[in-house]
Design a protein around this motif. Sequence first.
Motif, short mmCIF file in Angstrom:
data_model
loop_
_atom_site.label_atom_id
_atom_site.label_comp_id
_atom_site.label_asym_id
_atom_site.label_seq_id
_atom_site.Cartn_x
_atom_site.Cartn_y
_atom_site.Cartn_z
N TYR A 40 0.81 -1.23 0.00
CA TYR A 40 0.00 0.00 0.00
C TYR A 40 0.83 1.27 0.00
N GLY A 79 -11.66 -10.58 7.19
CA GLY A 79 -10.19 -10.61 7.08
C GLY A 79 -9.65 -9.25 6.68
N SER A 80 -10.03 -8.24 7.46
CA SER A 80 -9.67 -6.85 7.13
C SER A 80 -8.16 -6.66 7.06
N THR A 83 -5.83 -3.02 6.93
CA THR A 83 -6.19 -2.06 5.88
C THR A 83 -7.64 -1.60 5.97
N TYR A 85 -8.82 0.62 3.10
CA TYR A 85 -9.17 1.15 1.77
C TYR A 85 -10.41 0.47 1.19
N GLN A 86 -10.59 -0.82 1.56
CA GLN A 86 -11.68 -1.62 0.99
C GLN A 86 -13.06 -1.15 1.43
N LEU A 103 -5.79 -11.98 13.43
CA LEU A 103 -4.63 -11.61 14.24
C LEU A 103 -4.88 -10.35 15.07
N ILE A 157 -11.84 -13.31 13.91
CA ILE A 157 -12.56 -14.18 12.96
C ILE A 157 -11.66 -15.34 12.57
N VAL A 159 -12.17 -17.93 9.29
CA VAL A 159 -13.06 -18.37 8.21
C VAL A 159 -13.10 -19.90 8.08
N HIS A 160 -12.24 -20.59 8.80
CA HIS A 160 -12.27 -22.06 8.73
C HIS A 160 -13.25 -22.66 9.73
N PHE A 182 -8.48 -10.23 -0.47
CA PHE A 182 -7.22 -10.98 -0.35
C PHE A 182 -7.16 -11.85 0.90
N CYS A 183 -8.30 -12.37 1.31
CA CYS A 183 -8.30 -13.20 2.52
C CYS A 183 -8.42 -14.68 2.19
C1 LIG Z 1 -3.45 -10.95 2.55
S1 LIG Z 1 -4.10 -10.35 4.06
C2 LIG Z 1 -5.45 -9.34 3.49
C3 LIG Z 1 -5.59 -8.07 4.28
C4 LIG Z 1 -6.52 -6.99 3.72
N1 LIG Z 1 -7.89 -7.45 3.63
C5 LIG Z 1 -6.08 -6.45 2.38
O1 LIG Z 1 -6.94 -6.23 1.51
O2 LIG Z 1 -4.90 -6.19 2.16
C6 LIG Z 1 -4.91 -11.81 4.69
C7 LIG Z 1 -5.53 -11.59 6.05
O3 LIG Z 1 -6.19 -12.79 6.47
C8 LIG Z 1 -6.04 -12.90 7.88
N2 LIG Z 1 -6.25 -14.30 8.27
C9 LIG Z 1 -5.33 -15.25 8.51
N3 LIG Z 1 -5.93 -16.41 8.86
C10 LIG Z 1 -7.25 -16.19 8.84
C11 LIG Z 1 -8.38 -16.99 9.11
N4 LIG Z 1 -8.28 -18.26 9.46
N5 LIG Z 1 -9.61 -16.41 9.02
C12 LIG Z 1 -9.74 -15.12 8.64
N6 LIG Z 1 -8.70 -14.31 8.35
C13 LIG Z 1 -7.47 -14.84 8.45
C14 LIG Z 1 -4.65 -12.40 8.12
O4 LIG Z 1 -4.44 -12.04 9.46
C15 LIG Z 1 -4.54 -11.25 7.14
O5 LIG Z 1 -4.92 -10.05 7.73
#
Ligand SMILES: C[S@@+](CC[C@H](N)C(=O)[O-])C[C@H]1O[C@@H](n2cnc3c(N)ncnc32)[C@H](O)[C@@H]1O
Length: 283
Positions: A40, A79-80, A83, A85-86, A103, A157, A159-160, A182-183
């Motif tokens: 970013y 999975g913010s 960031t 911007y979204q 995290l 959160i 997601v699994h 990107f999550c």
């Molecule tokens: C590539 S980053 C994306 C961050 C942001 N949304 C962006 O657009 O840049 C992936 C994110 O997924 C989160 N993450 C990791 N394991 C996860 C899980 N099991 N469930 C949800 N989010 C998770 C990470 O902490 C990280 O913030």
Amino acid sequence: MSGTNQSQAAGAVPDSDQGLAAVASAYQRFEPRSYLLNNYAPPRGDLSCPDGVGPWKLRCLAQTFATGEVSGRSLIDIGSGPTIYQLLSACAHFEDITMTDFLEVNRQELRLWLREEPGAFDWSVYSQHVCLIEGKGESWQEKERQLRARVKRILPIDVHWPQPLGAGGLAPLPADALVSAFCLEAVSPDLASFQRALDHITTLLRPGGHLLLIGALEESWYLAGEARLAVVPVREEEVRQALVQSGYEVRDLRTYTMPAHLQTGVDDVKGIFFTWAQKKVGV
Ligand SMILES: C[S@@+](CC[C@H](N)C(=O)[O-])C[C@H]1O[C@@H](n2cnc3c(N)ncnc32)[C@H](O)[C@@H]1O
């Protein structure tokens, strides 16, 4: 839900899988500041060239919200990360926004920005750009004020888990819309896991509600400081099929090819997808 067993359907346990344990372990080394700088800050964060990845993402979001079809009361960002911007276009259309991340270090980074604390990442270039392309005459300060006022909570959160936010009822559910950038591909060891994660987050969305999903195409790893995170490489058609499988009508699906000057060695991403999908009613 696809591929879940009975105890998962009851929300009792996450998908158990060695791959998931490895993903969770790798994320313990994730460094928000490095991630922000890699993705970013310039060159990827240079918004002055309309062909860049940042302007493309912001344009996809602004154009979708400009249709007026994606609105309601509550929105959850899945999975913010660190960031915001979204949510810059979304925040004019939803008064109750929930941000989420796996995290604590990322949730803390978000709190810094929301509370305007010293050391917070400066998103003003993004806010200014979104005001410019939306063309509503809003100042970037008003835009940021509205977003800060409308983010009501930042929650953990996973997601699994079949219930990604747990059973505590901390967010208003089901939400009218979901955003996720990107999550899913960045936390899933394989396509089956990506599909299950999509199923899980879909339970948070009301029938007829909207999902705006942004992600990496054909990426297999990315860096965030000391952390090297594995990514499941996905293609456009796999994303489309996963959405249909999870019960969505795909309203829009666009792709962007990462130009050579934005391939900076922080990942092996080939492109980006943006999709607007609507959860079908009665399926
Ligand atoms: C590539 S980053 C994306 C961050 C942001 N949304 C962006 O657009 O840049 C992936 C994110 O997924 C989160 N993450 C990791 N394991 C996860 C899980 N099991 N469930 C949800 N989010 C998770 C990470 O902490 C990280 O913030």
